[in-house]
Design a protein around this motif. Structure first.
Motif, PDB file in Angstrom:
ATOM      1  N   GLU A   1     -40.034  -9.376 -43.492  1.00 11.59           N
ATOM      2  CA  GLU A   1     -40.318  -9.546 -44.914  1.00 11.59           C
ATOM      3  C   GLU A   1     -40.083  -8.232 -45.635  1.00 11.59           C
ATOM      4  O   GLU A   1     -40.309  -7.145 -45.083  1.00 11.59           O
ATOM      5  CB  GLU A   1     -41.752 -10.027 -45.133  1.00 11.59           C
ATOM      6  N   ILE A   2     -39.593  -8.350 -46.852  1.00 18.24           N
ATOM      7  CA  ILE A   2     -39.321  -7.171 -47.671  1.00 18.24           C
ATOM      8  C   ILE A   2     -40.570  -6.831 -48.470  1.00 18.24           C
ATOM      9  O   ILE A   2     -41.063  -7.662 -49.240  1.00 18.24           O
ATOM     10  CB  ILE A   2     -38.110  -7.413 -48.589  1.00 18.24           C
ATOM     11  N   ILE A   3     -41.063  -5.611 -48.272  1.00 14.97           N
ATOM     12  CA  ILE A   3     -42.282  -5.160 -48.956  1.00 14.97           C
ATOM     13  C   ILE A   3     -41.951  -4.592 -50.331  1.00 14.97           C
ATOM     14  O   ILE A   3     -42.691  -4.795 -51.293  1.00 14.97           O
ATOM     15  CB  ILE A   3     -43.019  -4.121 -48.096  1.00 14.97           C
ATOM     16  N   SER A   4     -40.810  -3.891 -50.423  1.00 22.22           N
ATOM     17  CA  SER A   4     -40.449  -3.311 -51.723  1.00 22.22           C
ATOM     18  C   SER A   4     -38.935  -3.137 -51.809  1.00 22.22           C
ATOM     19  O   SER A   4     -38.238  -3.028 -50.788  1.00 22.22           O
ATOM     20  CB  SER A   4     -41.151  -1.960 -51.932  1.00 22.22           C
ATOM     21  N   GLU A   5     -38.430  -3.144 -53.026  1.00 20.10           N
ATOM     22  CA  GLU A   5     -37.006  -2.907 -53.315  1.00 20.10           C
ATOM     23  C   GLU A   5     -36.912  -1.845 -54.391  1.00 20.10           C
ATOM     24  O   GLU A   5     -37.655  -1.868 -55.375  1.00 20.10           O
ATOM     25  CB  GLU A   5     -36.312  -4.190 -53.775  1.00 20.10           C
ATOM     26  N   GLU A   6     -35.968  -0.900 -54.208  1.00 15.48           N
ATOM     27  CA  GLU A   6     -35.773   0.180 -55.186  1.00 15.48           C
ATOM     28  C   GLU A   6     -34.283   0.456 -55.310  1.00 15.48           C
ATOM     29  O   GLU A   6     -33.565   0.516 -54.304  1.00 15.48           O
ATOM     30  CB  GLU A   6     -36.509   1.448 -54.717  1.00 15.48           C
ATOM     31  N   VAL A   7     -33.816   0.629 -56.532  1.00 11.58           N
ATOM     32  CA  VAL A   7     -32.422   1.002 -56.788  1.00 11.58           C
ATOM     33  C   VAL A   7     -32.392   2.489 -57.090  1.00 11.58           C
ATOM     34  O   VAL A   7     -33.005   2.951 -58.071  1.00 11.58           O
ATOM     35  CB  VAL A   7     -31.824   0.191 -57.946  1.00 11.58           C
ATOM     36  N   LEU A   8     -31.701   3.264 -56.264  1.00 13.17           N
ATOM     37  CA  LEU A   8     -31.648   4.710 -56.432  1.00 13.17           C
ATOM     38  C   LEU A   8     -30.666   5.096 -57.536  1.00 13.17           C
ATOM     39  O   LEU A   8     -29.927   4.256 -58.074  1.00 13.17           O
ATOM     40  CB  LEU A   8     -31.255   5.364 -55.111  1.00 13.17           C
ATOM     41  N   ALA A   9     -30.659   6.384 -57.863  1.00 13.93           N
ATOM     42  CA  ALA A   9     -29.834   6.858 -58.974  1.00 13.93           C
ATOM     43  C   ALA A   9     -28.351   6.626 -58.733  1.00 13.93           C
ATOM     44  O   ALA A   9     -27.579   6.408 -59.679  1.00 13.93           O
ATOM     45  CB  ALA A   9     -30.109   8.342 -59.223  1.00 13.93           C
ATOM     46  N   ASP A  10     -27.900   6.660 -57.466  1.00 16.59           N
ATOM     47  CA  ASP A  10     -26.475   6.466 -57.171  1.00 16.59           C
ATOM     48  C   ASP A  10     -26.114   4.997 -56.983  1.00 16.59           C
ATOM     49  O   ASP A  10     -25.007   4.662 -56.546  1.00 16.59           O
ATOM     50  CB  ASP A  10     -26.078   7.260 -55.929  1.00 16.59           C
ATOM     51  N   GLY A  11     -27.063   4.081 -57.294  1.00 16.70           N
ATOM     52  CA  GLY A  11     -26.801   2.656 -57.155  1.00 16.70           C
ATOM     53  C   GLY A  11     -27.117   2.087 -55.793  1.00 16.70           C
ATOM     54  O   GLY A  11     -26.928   0.884 -55.563  1.00 16.70           O
ATOM     55  N   THR A  12     -27.597   2.913 -54.868  1.00 17.86           N
ATOM     56  CA  THR A  12     -27.950   2.447 -53.532  1.00 17.86           C
ATOM     57  C   THR A  12     -29.243   1.640 -53.590  1.00 17.86           C
ATOM     58  O   THR A  12     -30.169   1.969 -54.342  1.00 17.86           O
ATOM     59  CB  THR A  12     -28.136   3.642 -52.582  1.00 17.86           C
TER      60      THR A  12
ATOM     61  N   ALA B   1     -39.306  -0.522 -41.191  1.00 21.37           N
ATOM     62  CA  ALA B   1     -37.949   0.002 -41.356  1.00 21.37           C
ATOM     63  C   ALA B   1     -37.657   0.233 -42.826  1.00 21.37           C
ATOM     64  O   ALA B   1     -38.098  -0.545 -43.690  1.00 21.37           O
ATOM     65  CB  ALA B   1     -36.921  -0.960 -40.765  1.00 21.37           C
ATOM     66  N   VAL B   2     -36.913   1.321 -43.100  1.00 20.86           N
ATOM     67  CA  VAL B   2     -36.407   1.609 -44.449  1.00 20.86           C
ATOM     68  C   VAL B   2     -34.890   1.454 -44.398  1.00 20.86           C
ATOM     69  O   VAL B   2     -34.208   2.183 -43.664  1.00 20.86           O
ATOM     70  CB  VAL B   2     -36.806   3.022 -44.904  1.00 20.86           C
ATOM     71  N   LEU B   3     -34.353   0.481 -45.135  1.00 19.40           N
ATOM     72  CA  LEU B   3     -32.926   0.176 -45.143  1.00 19.40           C
ATOM     73  C   LEU B   3     -32.320   0.634 -46.458  1.00 19.40           C
ATOM     74  O   LEU B   3     -32.855   0.337 -47.532  1.00 19.40           O
ATOM     75  CB  LEU B   3     -32.695  -1.329 -44.971  1.00 19.40           C
ATOM     76  N   GLU B   4     -31.162   1.314 -46.401  1.00 14.12           N
ATOM     77  CA  GLU B   4     -30.419   1.702 -47.596  1.00 14.12           C
ATOM     78  C   GLU B   4     -28.999   1.183 -47.463  1.00 14.12           C
ATOM     79  O   GLU B   4     -28.351   1.402 -46.428  1.00 14.12           O
ATOM     80  CB  GLU B   4     -30.440   3.220 -47.786  1.00 14.12           C
ATOM     81  N   SER B   5     -28.548   0.494 -48.514  1.00 13.83           N
ATOM     82  CA  SER B   5     -27.219  -0.131 -48.449  1.00 13.83           C
ATOM     83  C   SER B   5     -26.575  -0.131 -49.831  1.00 13.83           C
ATOM     84  O   SER B   5     -27.234   0.104 -50.845  1.00 13.83           O
ATOM     85  CB  SER B   5     -27.328  -1.564 -47.923  1.00 13.83           C
TER      86      SER B   5
ATOM     87  N   PRO C   1     -19.442  -2.822 -45.627  1.00 12.76           N
ATOM     88  CA  PRO C   1     -19.882  -1.517 -45.108  1.00 12.76           C
ATOM     89  C   PRO C   1     -21.152  -1.642 -44.262  1.00 12.76           C
ATOM     90  O   PRO C   1     -21.923  -2.591 -44.389  1.00 12.76           O
ATOM     91  CB  PRO C   1     -20.155  -0.711 -46.383  1.00 12.76           C
ATOM     92  N   GLU C   2     -21.335  -0.651 -43.382  1.00  9.46           N
ATOM     93  CA  GLU C   2     -22.581  -0.528 -42.632  1.00  9.46           C
ATOM     94  C   GLU C   2     -23.711  -0.106 -43.583  1.00  9.46           C
ATOM     95  O   GLU C   2     -23.485   0.259 -44.740  1.00  9.46           O
ATOM     96  CB  GLU C   2     -22.427   0.522 -41.518  1.00  9.46           C
ATOM     97  N   PHE C   3     -24.920  -0.152 -43.088  1.00 11.33           N
ATOM     98  CA  PHE C   3     -26.039   0.404 -43.859  1.00 11.33           C
ATOM     99  C   PHE C   3     -25.809   1.897 -44.074  1.00 11.33           C
ATOM    100  O   PHE C   3     -25.282   2.600 -43.195  1.00 11.33           O
ATOM    101  CB  PHE C   3     -27.360   0.219 -43.102  1.00 11.33           C
TER     102      PHE C   3
END
Length: 261
Positions: A57-68, A36-40, A102-104
């Motif tokens: 388990e979380i395989i990777s974490e990334e902060v996008l340009a808009d802070g997501t 699963a790919v979760l964005e929040s 908020p929801e995901f």
């Protein structure tokens, strides 16, 4: 039945944060694994470098340009496989101080594709090699030849059967032949016959051998022997009995006459 992964999301608030409960349900065919790919808008809490998450388990974490925040999540060993209508629960803690949680932003589930298993490729069956000219003798014997080529054209096993087709016994039978190949090993690669001599002649080999324990052949009696060679397509120039007359000339085959229509 296709793969259909559905989910529901609930939260339980506490001071300056909440616990998220994600229920994952398989409404399609059974799967062996999922991702699963979760964005929040919020980050999942960490303690001593470990994410506060259960059931995955979380395989990777990334902060996008808009802070997501984007997380790639995979199951654990015990809940990777999901049968039809089976569910798993993923819970996590996150910091959040606003009134409404908020929801995901998005949740995307994916199922690894099943590997395509190619059927094994059967090696081509090589047809038996027929000698171009059937060797004969001075009329007292007939020789039947069978050639079994080895794989990868690495050599062949030659089987010969000698038959006395005359009306009298052949005493002390010796076979002489000339060929474009050499017997692999004169001691270990020949059976039911014995090499008397080997003579290289103009790129060919001339052999004289006796029939081992069966030197006398009664009328109609046969004797089989064989040997190995490193030539995959062995050919004989002639085979004679007891150093007999010169090898006979192969018969000339006339082409068929085709009548005009």
């Amino acid at each position: 039945m296709t793969n259909k992964i559905k989910y529901t999301f609930q939260t339980r608030s506490w001071e300056n944060g909440f616990t998220g409960i994600l229920k994952v349900r398989n409404k399609g065919k059974a799967v062996d694994s999922w991702q699963a790919v979760l964005e929040s808008e919020y980050a999942i809490n960490q303690q001593d470098g470990d994410y506060e998450i259960l059931g995955a388990e979380i395989i990777s974490e990334e902060v996008l340009a808009d802070g997501t925040y984007r997380y790639i999540v995979e199951p654990l060993d015990y809940n990777a496989a999901l049968d039809n209508k089976e569910s798993v629960f993923i819970t996590f803690n996150a910091a959040w101080d606003a009134e409404e949680i908020p929801e995901f932003n998005s949740i995307i589930f994916s199922i690894p594709e099943e590997p395509v298993v190619e059927p094994p490729v059967e090696p081509p069956v090589e047809p038996p090699v027929e000698p171009p000219v059937e060797p004969t003798s001075d009329g007292e014997i007939e020789v039947d030849i069978k050639i079994d080529p080895w794989s990868h054209n690495s050599g062949a096993t030659v089987h010969l059967e000698v038959e006395n087709v005359g009306e009298s016994e052949i005493s002390g039978a010796e076979i002489k032949f000339r060929s474009d190949f050499a017997i692999k090993d004169l001691d270990t690669d020949i059976w039911s016959a014995r090499i008397i001599s080997e003579t290289p002649i103009d790129g060919q080999y001339e052999y004289v051998l006796d029939l081992d324990w069966n030197e006398d052949l009664a009328p109609g009696e046969k004797h089989s022997f064989g040997f190995n060679t490193l030539d995959a397509t062995p050919e004989f120039e002639y085979i004679t009995l007891n150093d007999g007359s010169a090898p006979p000339t192969p018969p000339v085959v006339e082409p068929p006459v085709v009548e005009p229509p």
